[in-house]
Design a protein around this motif. Structure first.
Motif, short mmCIF file in Angstrom:
data_model
loop_
_atom_site.label_atom_id
_atom_site.label_comp_id
_atom_site.label_asym_id
_atom_site.label_seq_id
_atom_site.Cartn_x
_atom_site.Cartn_y
_atom_site.Cartn_z
N THR A 137 0.82 -1.20 0.00
CA THR A 137 0.00 0.00 0.00
C THR A 137 0.86 1.27 0.00
O THR A 137 0.35 2.37 -0.11
CB THR A 137 -0.86 0.03 1.28
OG1 THR A 137 0.02 -0.20 2.40
CG2 THR A 137 -1.92 -1.07 1.26
N ASP A 138 2.17 1.09 0.10
CA ASP A 138 3.08 2.24 0.18
C ASP A 138 3.52 2.64 -1.22
O ASP A 138 4.17 1.86 -1.92
CB ASP A 138 4.28 1.83 1.04
CG ASP A 138 5.22 3.01 1.32
OD1 ASP A 138 5.29 3.93 0.49
OD2 ASP A 138 5.89 2.97 2.36
N PRO A 139 3.17 3.86 -1.65
CA PRO A 139 3.50 4.29 -3.02
C PRO A 139 5.00 4.27 -3.31
O PRO A 139 5.41 4.17 -4.47
CB PRO A 139 2.95 5.72 -3.10
CG PRO A 139 2.61 6.13 -1.70
CD PRO A 139 2.44 4.89 -0.90
N ARG A 140 5.83 4.27 -2.25
CA ARG A 140 7.28 4.22 -2.47
C ARG A 140 7.72 2.98 -3.23
O ARG A 140 8.73 2.97 -3.92
CB ARG A 140 8.00 4.20 -1.11
CG ARG A 140 8.54 5.54 -0.69
CD ARG A 140 9.38 5.37 0.56
NE ARG A 140 8.65 4.70 1.64
CZ ARG A 140 9.22 4.27 2.77
NH1 ARG A 140 10.53 4.38 2.94
NH2 ARG A 140 8.49 3.71 3.72
N TRP A 141 6.99 1.86 -3.03
CA TRP A 141 7.42 0.58 -3.62
C TRP A 141 6.72 0.29 -4.94
O TRP A 141 6.85 -0.79 -5.49
CB TRP A 141 7.23 -0.57 -2.63
CG TRP A 141 7.69 -0.21 -1.26
CD1 TRP A 141 6.96 -0.19 -0.12
CD2 TRP A 141 9.01 0.22 -0.90
NE1 TRP A 141 7.72 0.23 0.94
CE2 TRP A 141 8.98 0.49 0.50
CE3 TRP A 141 10.21 0.43 -1.59
CZ2 TRP A 141 10.10 0.95 1.19
CZ3 TRP A 141 11.32 0.88 -0.90
CH2 TRP A 141 11.26 1.14 0.46
N LYS A 142 5.97 1.27 -5.45
CA LYS A 142 5.28 1.08 -6.73
C LYS A 142 6.32 0.89 -7.85
O LYS A 142 7.18 1.75 -8.06
CB LYS A 142 4.38 2.29 -7.02
CG LYS A 142 3.58 2.16 -8.28
CD LYS A 142 2.17 2.74 -8.11
CE LYS A 142 1.42 2.70 -9.43
NZ LYS A 142 1.23 1.31 -9.91
N GLY A 143 6.25 -0.25 -8.52
CA GLY A 143 7.18 -0.53 -9.61
C GLY A 143 8.60 -0.77 -9.14
O GLY A 143 9.53 -0.82 -9.95
N ALA A 144 8.77 -0.94 -7.82
CA ALA A 144 10.13 -1.05 -7.25
C ALA A 144 10.90 -2.25 -7.81
O ALA A 144 10.32 -3.29 -8.14
CB ALA A 144 10.04 -1.18 -5.73
N ASP A 145 12.19 -2.08 -7.90
CA ASP A 145 13.12 -3.17 -8.21
C ASP A 145 13.22 -4.04 -6.96
O ASP A 145 13.70 -3.57 -5.91
CB ASP A 145 14.48 -2.55 -8.56
CG ASP A 145 15.52 -3.61 -8.88
OD1 ASP A 145 15.25 -4.81 -8.67
OD2 ASP A 145 16.61 -3.22 -9.34
N SER A 146 12.80 -5.28 -7.06
CA SER A 146 12.77 -6.15 -5.88
C SER A 146 14.17 -6.46 -5.35
O SER A 146 14.31 -6.99 -4.25
CB SER A 146 12.01 -7.44 -6.18
OG SER A 146 10.67 -7.14 -6.52
N ALA A 147 15.18 -6.17 -6.13
CA ALA A 147 16.56 -6.33 -5.64
C ALA A 147 16.75 -5.53 -4.36
O ALA A 147 17.49 -5.96 -3.46
CB ALA A 147 17.56 -5.88 -6.71
#
Ligand SMILES: [Mg+2]
Ligand SMILES: [Mg+2]
Ligand SMILES: [Mg+2]
Lengths: 152, 152, 152
Positions: A64-74
């Motif tokens: 739910t945190d927009p910071r991790w939207k599309g984040a590189d899971s690395a």
């Protein structure tokens, strides 16, 4: 010695490639998720967090945190690795099984092992990447998504 | 110490017995596969290979290779065991969970443990064989096939 | 060092709470089972039994035995813990992953860890409790039941 297990699933959606164990793999579909939907790295991250008893990926990186939207899971896996290092831990080995009919994992296995080892700063021979199908059964068999399970 | 995990699935088809953990078990169906479709030994083989970071069963024994048609999966597990020995490794213990509604595993548990121990040349007390159902849910619950997960 | 894995599934049925990892959690449904249907404790019990090569939960606590009707699964986990202690073993750590769309596990994680640690008489930092969804896929995705996998 401590061990942890991780399990994750992402659903196929529109797209022409999936991110698997940190490696982009061409495919007839993409994977849907808040982050880059890398099931392999998510399961490995959870296995490390589980070995530490340090919660799970959803607690550290809420979808739910927009910071991790599309984040590189690395970044998620690296975070788990640094938590472990901060507690004086050392990774003996990691192993992940990708469960899907397609894409084929074999041709990308060595790139995936090298990528995981690189993210965590460990020797590639400490990383196992395996794949299996469910012989057409269940949601992975119906090609609706990919599951991954990991141990650390 | 290193650990690995394995997962495998085979689908029921015509037949009157299944090979499970190296033991023939009478059943209303057989299991379909290129080899003898022994999900238990396949999951254990993958767990050993995963602990070594030595690829997976599909890489070592491709289902497209006619050599492994109808193969006794004991040969796959023995191969993983000899890879491990060649690297100076030693098996501390193995554990496998068979996931199906039927056949019942309990009456065959000790024969399976003895068979696995025999294939690998380890003490039977280092081998765990467990079973569970999925309470009628999913493809195992619908009796479409058997899943197995293993750790080494 | 020895490791074991456990897997269990229970189906949702009528009710307004589920028992998960020894903690009652309010939910729109209950879980169906002969005992209290605590999938988390069942998977952990099997992981301990598997590490010992000491059969599985169904062998120790047959669902056909009226003694275990409605049983508190804490007794099952405690029994596995005492078997391990009787053999001179010590639990290094335990980790469980609960697989369901709902209920949310996060708010109950610390209570679950404390409960598991209490049952086994180990430090809470040796216990990992994680959760994941299957993104709407499969029987857990359809909210038909809850799966759990554990390592010990
Ligand atoms: Mg995920
Ligand atoms: Mg197989
Ligand atoms: Mg159960």
């Amino acid at each position: 010695t401590r061990i942890g297990n991780g399990f994750d699933v992402h659903r196929f959606g529109p797209g022409d490639s999936v991110m698997l164990c940190g490696v982009p793999v061409a495919h007839s579909h993409g994977l849907v998720g808040h982050s880059d939907a890398d099931v392999g790295l998510h399961a490995l991250t959870d296995a490390l967090l589980g070995a530490l008893g340090a919660g799970d990926i959803g607690q550290h990186f809420p979808p739910t945190d927009p910071r991790w939207k599309g984040a590189d899971s690395a970044a998620f896996l690296a975070h788990a690795g640094s938590l472990l290092a901060a507690r004086g831990g050392r990774i003996l080995n990691l192993d992940v099984t990708l469960i899907c009919e397609r894409p084929k994992v074999g041709p990308h296995r060595e790139a995936m092992r090298a990528r995981i080892a690189g993210i965590l700063g460990i020797a590639v021979e400490r990383v196992g990447v395996k794949a299996t199908t469910t012989e057409g059964l269940g949601f992975t068999g119906r090609r609706e998504g990919i599951a991954a399970q990991a141990t650390a």
